[in-house]
Scaffold this active site. Structure first.
Site, PDB file in Angstrom:
ATOM      1  N   HIS A 133       0.809  -1.215   0.000  1.00 42.20           N
ATOM      2  CA  HIS A 133       0.000   0.000   0.000  1.00 42.20           C
ATOM      3  C   HIS A 133       0.848   1.274   0.000  1.00 42.20           C
ATOM      4  O   HIS A 133       1.918   1.333   0.590  1.00 42.20           O
ATOM      5  CB  HIS A 133      -0.939   0.011   1.207  1.00 42.20           C
ATOM      6  CG  HIS A 133      -0.211  -0.117   2.528  1.00 42.20           C
ATOM      7  ND1 HIS A 133       0.300   0.954   3.210  1.00 42.20           N
ATOM      8  CD2 HIS A 133       0.084  -1.205   3.275  1.00 42.20           C
ATOM      9  CE1 HIS A 133       0.869   0.552   4.326  1.00 42.20           C
ATOM     10  NE2 HIS A 133       0.757  -0.762   4.393  1.00 42.20           N
ATOM     11  N   ASP A 134       0.373   2.279  -0.711  1.00 47.04           N
ATOM     12  CA  ASP A 134       0.921   3.643  -0.695  1.00 47.04           C
ATOM     13  C   ASP A 134       2.309   3.764  -1.323  1.00 47.04           C
ATOM     14  O   ASP A 134       2.989   4.774  -1.136  1.00 47.04           O
ATOM     15  CB  ASP A 134       0.963   4.197   0.737  1.00 47.04           C
ATOM     16  CG  ASP A 134      -0.401   4.198   1.399  1.00 47.04           C
ATOM     17  OD1 ASP A 134      -1.216   5.067   1.060  1.00 47.04           O
ATOM     18  OD2 ASP A 134      -0.662   3.310   2.232  1.00 47.04           O
TER      19      ASP A 134
ATOM     20  N   GLY B  29       5.140  -1.138   2.498  1.00 47.38           N
ATOM     21  CA  GLY B  29       4.308   0.043   2.364  1.00 47.38           C
ATOM     22  C   GLY B  29       5.067   1.356   2.377  1.00 47.38           C
ATOM     23  O   GLY B  29       6.101   1.497   3.022  1.00 47.38           O
TER      24      GLY B  29
END
Length: 262
Positions: free
Chosen positions: A120-121, A138
């Site tokens: 994520h991200d 992440g």
């Protein structure tokens, strides 16, 4: 557009002309897929993912899955965006962002080989290559045309500069300045000269970069302070290549990889 009869495509998905969706593929709600893409058999494109033109997603890849984070609320709206001409091979996973309205971003002309993972991200800039089983945690940012070798693991919140070479099975828990080869556990092994030549940088730029690398990494000491000192001296950072290298040390929270030898 050609959609196989066994593919499952939500009625709200937007699919561009010339795109092929193969047998058993799943495309969820509010997905946007550009022109001339290939979604192979049993690939999964989760809700709200955005794919550019001429993107290829191979079998069993999952694009836009939930972040692997305890306490994440699956009802939160976030995204994955994949740039034009990026190739995503078998069983790759790319997770959507962990905060509302944010996105995990894969740039144009990237190549994510089989079983690699982007959490994520993350932000992968144009031309990044992940070899098989590369693990990107992440909030990692990877600069353009960087290669991450098979089985390498990148710790969350690390920054990897442009035109780097990360060796297979490397463990990276600190920031990697641009144009560097990194291996083992946070070890700098000189400049990525092959990548620089392929990038068609001028000899004067590479010469300046070599001076900057020596000024920062040779002789031990605090790398950030040494980069600040070099940036104030007229003989270093005389080209954009050298200046970008020195500027990288101005920010970051995870420290920097270290040279094990001069």
């Amino acid at each position: 557009m050609e959609v196989h009869s066994t593919a499952i495509v939500d009625s709200s998905a937007q699919i561009g002309a010339g795109t092929t969706v193969s047998a058993g593929a799943l495309i969820e709600a509010d997905v946007e897929i550009g022109r001339d893409c290939q979604i192979e058999a049993y690939a999964i494109i989760r809700k709200r993912a955005r794919l550019g033109d001429a993107v290829k997603v191979d079998s069993f890849a999952v694009i836009g899955g939930n972040p692997q984070a305890l306490g994440f609320d699956p009802s939160m709206v976030s995204h994955v965006e994949i740039g034009d001409r990026t190739v995503i091979r078998e069983a790759v996973t790319v997770n959507r962002a962990s905060s509302a309205g944010a996105k995990t971003f894969i740039g144009e002309d990237c190549f994510l080989m089989a079983n690699s993972h982007v959490a994520h991200d993350c932000v992968l800039e144009d031309g990044v290559i992940l070899a098989n089983n590369a693990m990107i945690a992440g909030h990692v940012r990877i600069g353009e045309k960087t290669f991450v070798g098979g089985g390498a693991g990148i710790h969350q919140f690390c920054r990897i500069g442009a035109h780097c070479m990360i060796a297979g099975n490397a463990t990276i828990t600190a920031d990697v300045p641009p144009y560097i080869m990194a291996a083992e556990r946070n070890e700098a092994h000189g400049l990525n000269l092959v990548g620089l030549r392929r990038g068609q940088f001028e000899p004067c730029e590479i010469k300046d970069l070599k001076r900057c690398y020596r000024a920062v990494f040779f002789g031990g000491g605090n790398l950030k302070k040494k980069a600040e000192t070099a940036a104030r001296e007229h003989e270093f950072g005389t080209t954009n290549l050298g200046a970008n290298f020195l500027k990288f040390f101005e920010t970051g929270k995870r420290g920097f990889i270290q040279s094990t030898r001069d």
